[in-house]
Design an enzyme around this catalytic site. Structure first.
Site, PDB file in Angstrom:
ATOM      1  N   HIS A 196      13.646  41.516  -5.336  1.00  0.00           N
ATOM      2  CA  HIS A 196      13.382  41.564  -6.765  1.00  0.00           C
ATOM      3  C   HIS A 196      12.752  40.323  -7.356  1.00  0.00           C
ATOM      4  O   HIS A 196      13.182  39.223  -7.086  1.00  0.00           O
ATOM      5  CB  HIS A 196      14.661  41.924  -7.521  1.00  0.00           C
ATOM      6  CG  HIS A 196      14.687  43.380  -7.745  1.00  0.00           C
ATOM      7  ND1 HIS A 196      14.375  43.952  -8.944  1.00  0.00           N
ATOM      8  CD2 HIS A 196      14.887  44.383  -6.876  1.00  0.00           C
ATOM      9  CE1 HIS A 196      14.416  45.269  -8.788  1.00  0.00           C
ATOM     10  NE2 HIS A 196      14.726  45.545  -7.559  1.00  0.00           N
ATOM     11  N   PRO A 197      11.739  40.527  -8.179  1.00  0.00           N
ATOM     12  CA  PRO A 197      10.971  39.393  -8.695  1.00  0.00           C
ATOM     13  C   PRO A 197      11.573  38.743  -9.935  1.00  0.00           C
ATOM     14  O   PRO A 197      11.068  37.746 -10.403  1.00  0.00           O
ATOM     15  CB  PRO A 197       9.633  40.033  -9.068  1.00  0.00           C
ATOM     16  CG  PRO A 197       9.972  41.430  -9.459  1.00  0.00           C
ATOM     17  CD  PRO A 197      11.158  41.836  -8.631  1.00  0.00           C
ATOM     18  N   CYS A 198      12.633  39.310 -10.454  1.00  0.00           N
ATOM     19  CA  CYS A 198      13.072  38.900 -11.795  1.00  0.00           C
ATOM     20  C   CYS A 198      13.249  37.400 -11.972  1.00  0.00           C
ATOM     21  O   CYS A 198      12.841  36.848 -12.967  1.00  0.00           O
ATOM     22  CB  CYS A 198      14.351  39.634 -12.169  1.00  0.00           C
ATOM     23  SG  CYS A 198      14.671  39.575 -13.933  1.00  0.00           S
ATOM     24  N   GLY A 199      13.852  36.712 -11.014  1.00  0.00           N
ATOM     25  CA  GLY A 199      14.085  35.281 -11.234  1.00  0.00           C
ATOM     26  C   GLY A 199      12.973  34.381 -10.733  1.00  0.00           C
ATOM     27  O   GLY A 199      13.026  33.172 -10.910  1.00  0.00           O
TER      28      GLY A 199
ATOM     29  N   CYS B 291      13.536  38.913 -19.685  1.00  0.00           N
ATOM     30  CA  CYS B 291      14.353  40.127 -19.816  1.00  0.00           C
ATOM     31  C   CYS B 291      15.796  39.795 -20.144  1.00  0.00           C
ATOM     32  O   CYS B 291      16.716  40.544 -19.820  1.00  0.00           O
ATOM     33  CB  CYS B 291      14.265  41.025 -18.585  1.00  0.00           C
ATOM     34  SG  CYS B 291      14.031  40.188 -17.026  1.00  0.00           S
TER      35      CYS B 291
END
Lengths: 220, 340
Positions: free
Chosen positions: A168-171, B138
């Site tokens: 996952h790229p979120c961070g 987000c």
């Protein structure tokens, strides 16, 4: 790479192309005995991604702290070690040999690269996640179980219409930001784009047990 | 409350669901189940309604994960039902005939689905992504309280627009300003990015009737493009739906305005080049589009089952027709010259 993006740890789609170009050259020079990274075009011819196929990664690699090199015959199960450059072929039980395909794909939403991967055994049979998990270094396993937001999931590959594993790229932009601010050399010489992927993969690769040789950071 | 939003939430597709013949163990064959599926919903969420209808006919033993196909094409469960319908039925078929399977999940093609939880996760993840696109982070989604998250999901599950608006307004995900006059004023347009998912299928021959449109028998015939549209506030309502679609298909409609990065210098095709001092050369950005733009024609654009006029301000489309996870799903059919 604009300073604004640098500050945020993100990069534009064009810069991703630049970074990829530099990365390929860098890797193929330093790690010439390993499978090469190549640039693959999506069917639209505008977007492309980086691909590394048949990379040997296995759980015993961590002890040696080196990249494993599959040697001349990628699918051969040779028991004797082959010395190539600084890498050692790890003595592995042929049944435990796991191969990985890694794709680095630019994500337009988060403006960062994302790692997609799949794994298979020496017969080409895809591996289930619990087998892949065994390959992961201990710290990844812990992070996986701790994290509220699972960061390895099975999702559809953006171009290939097949399920792949995705990190996952979120961070990403957060720690890329830290990386670039922490390194004075990077900040001063302004070669941020060219080294972006080396820096990125040196962190991300850890999750799947891929170590980036230090040489690559020195190549300019 | 937005009238348009109500219509979107109330939109539904009548489905006629047949059990796959290989799984029928009784005579006579069970009749198909007739279900009204919300456009903004997802097929796996209908399983609680469908399963009881067929339980007598199913072979013994515990079933696999449920999956659906349309004319043999396994359906991607994380795509909203309305989008699947708009995309795969060029000529809308009412009721829409689908086949349900309780066995033989094609896990080499479809991502695994464990019922409602998988769909919820996929939804929240898309919401997170949309939030990042709109706000640059987000945090608002990640910091949602557990009860809020549950209520948000429930509101989508049950089609409860009031509850949805209550929770989602806390997330501050407006891309277009809310100063609407009650009579169709357009509201302020902010500069920023809009979450869009484009589903593009290309045809090389013209067809007059949608009935004659070629069948989509493989997902490889559809290009899925998950690319935000950039809006510039100054353009305001002059930025049309057509502009928006073309802006995220540069391969077919090369950008007229050249920035320093994207200007069409003579680039060699697909060449791996070492970055020059200025870092200007880059891989594969063959800005000369594969097709000159006059030969590419947008034949069809469908959003929420509507085919809006392409001159409509994009901000209107965004405001009225987005899905609950804040994505605008657009189905596009392009006519391109024959690829030799």
């Amino acid at each position: 790479m604009g300073t604004k993006e640098e500050a945020q740890g993100t990069l534009s789609s064009t810069d991703f192309g630049v970074a990829a170009s530099a990365f390929i050259l860098n890797w193929n020079t330093v790690c010439s005995s390993f499978p090469p990274w190549t640039w693959v075009l999506s069917h639209h011819q505008v977007e492309g991604y980086l691909s590394l196929e048949n990379m040997l990664l296995s759980s015993t690699q961590e002890e040696h702290g080196e990249l494993s090199c599959p040697g001349p015959g990628i699918h051969s199960h040779q028991e004797d070690p082959i010395d190539v450059d600084d890498a050692t072929l790890v003595h592995t039980n042929p049944c435990k040999v796991h191969y990985y395909d890694l794709h680095i794909i630019y994500c337009n939403s988060y403006r960062v690269p994302v790692l997609y991967f799949r794994a298979y055994d020496s017969d080409g049979e895809p591996l289930e996640f619990d087998e892949i998990e065994k390959d992961l270094p201990a710290y990844s396993k812990k992070a996986l179980s701790d994290s509220k937001w699972t960061f390895i999931t099975q999702e559809e590959h953006p171009y290939l219409n097949r399920p792949w594993y995705k990190l996952h790229p979120c961070g990403t932009s957060e720690w890329m930001k830290l990386l670039f601010h922490a390194d004075d050399a990077l900040a001063k010489t302004g070669v941020a784009i060219e080294l972006y992927l080396v820096a990125w993969l040196s962190v991300v690769g850890h999750v799947v047990g891929l170590r980036i040789p230090f040489e690559m950071m020195k190549q300019l | 409350m937005e009238e348009a939003q109500k219509y979107v939430w109330e939109g539904a597709i009548p489905l006629q669901i047949h059990l796959h013949e290989s799984e029928v163990t009784t005579l006579p064959t069970p009749p198909p189940a007739l279900i009204l599926a919300p456009r903004i919903g997802y097929l796996p969420l209908l399983v609680p309604q469908i399963k009881p209808h067929f339980s007598n006919a199913l072979p013994p033993g515990s079933p696999d994960t449920v999956w659906f196909d349309y004319n043999g094409l396994p359906l991607k469960w994380y795509i909203p039902t309305g989008v699947l319908f708009d995309l795969l039925c060029a000529e809308p078929e009412r009721p829409w005939n689908l086949t349900v399977h309780f066995r033989g999940y094609p896990s080499n093609i479809l991502v695994p689905c464990e019922g409602e939880d998988s769909v919820k996760w996929s939804f929240i993840n898309s919401l997170k992504e949309a939030a990042y696109i709109i706000n640059g982070n987000c945090k608002n989604v990640m910091n949602m309280s557990q009860p809020d998250q549950v209520e948000l999901w429930r509101s989508v599950l049950n089609g409860n627009l009031e509850a949805y608006v209550r929770i989602s307004s806390k997330l501050k995900l407006g891309t277009v300003g809310d100063e609407y006059a009650d009579g169709g004023g357009q509201g302020q347009v902010k500069t920023g990015r809009v979450p869009v998912r484009l589903y593009v299928w290309s045809v090389s021959e013209d067809f007059d009737d949608l009935e004659d449109a070629p069948q989509i028998d493989s997902w490889d015939k559809i290009s899925y493009i998950n690319r935000p549209v950039e809006i510039h506030g100054e353009e305001g309502n002059y930025f049309t739906l057509q502009d928006a679609v073309k802006s995220i298909l540069p391969e077919y409609f090369p950008n007229k305005s050249s920035t320093n990065e994207e200007s069409s210098r003579d680039e060699d095709e697909n060449e791996q080049t070492v970055p020059s001092e200025e870092g200007e050369k880059y891989l594969s950005e063959n800005v000369e589009s594969c097709y000159p733009s006059d030969n590419v024609e947008i034949k069809l654009v469908r959003i929420q089952g509507i085919e809006p006029k392409m001159e409509i301000p994009f901000s209107w489309v965004v405001k009225k027709l987005t899905n609950p996870e804040h994505y605008l799903h657009i189905c596009v059919c392009l006519k391109v010259p024959q690829v030799l």
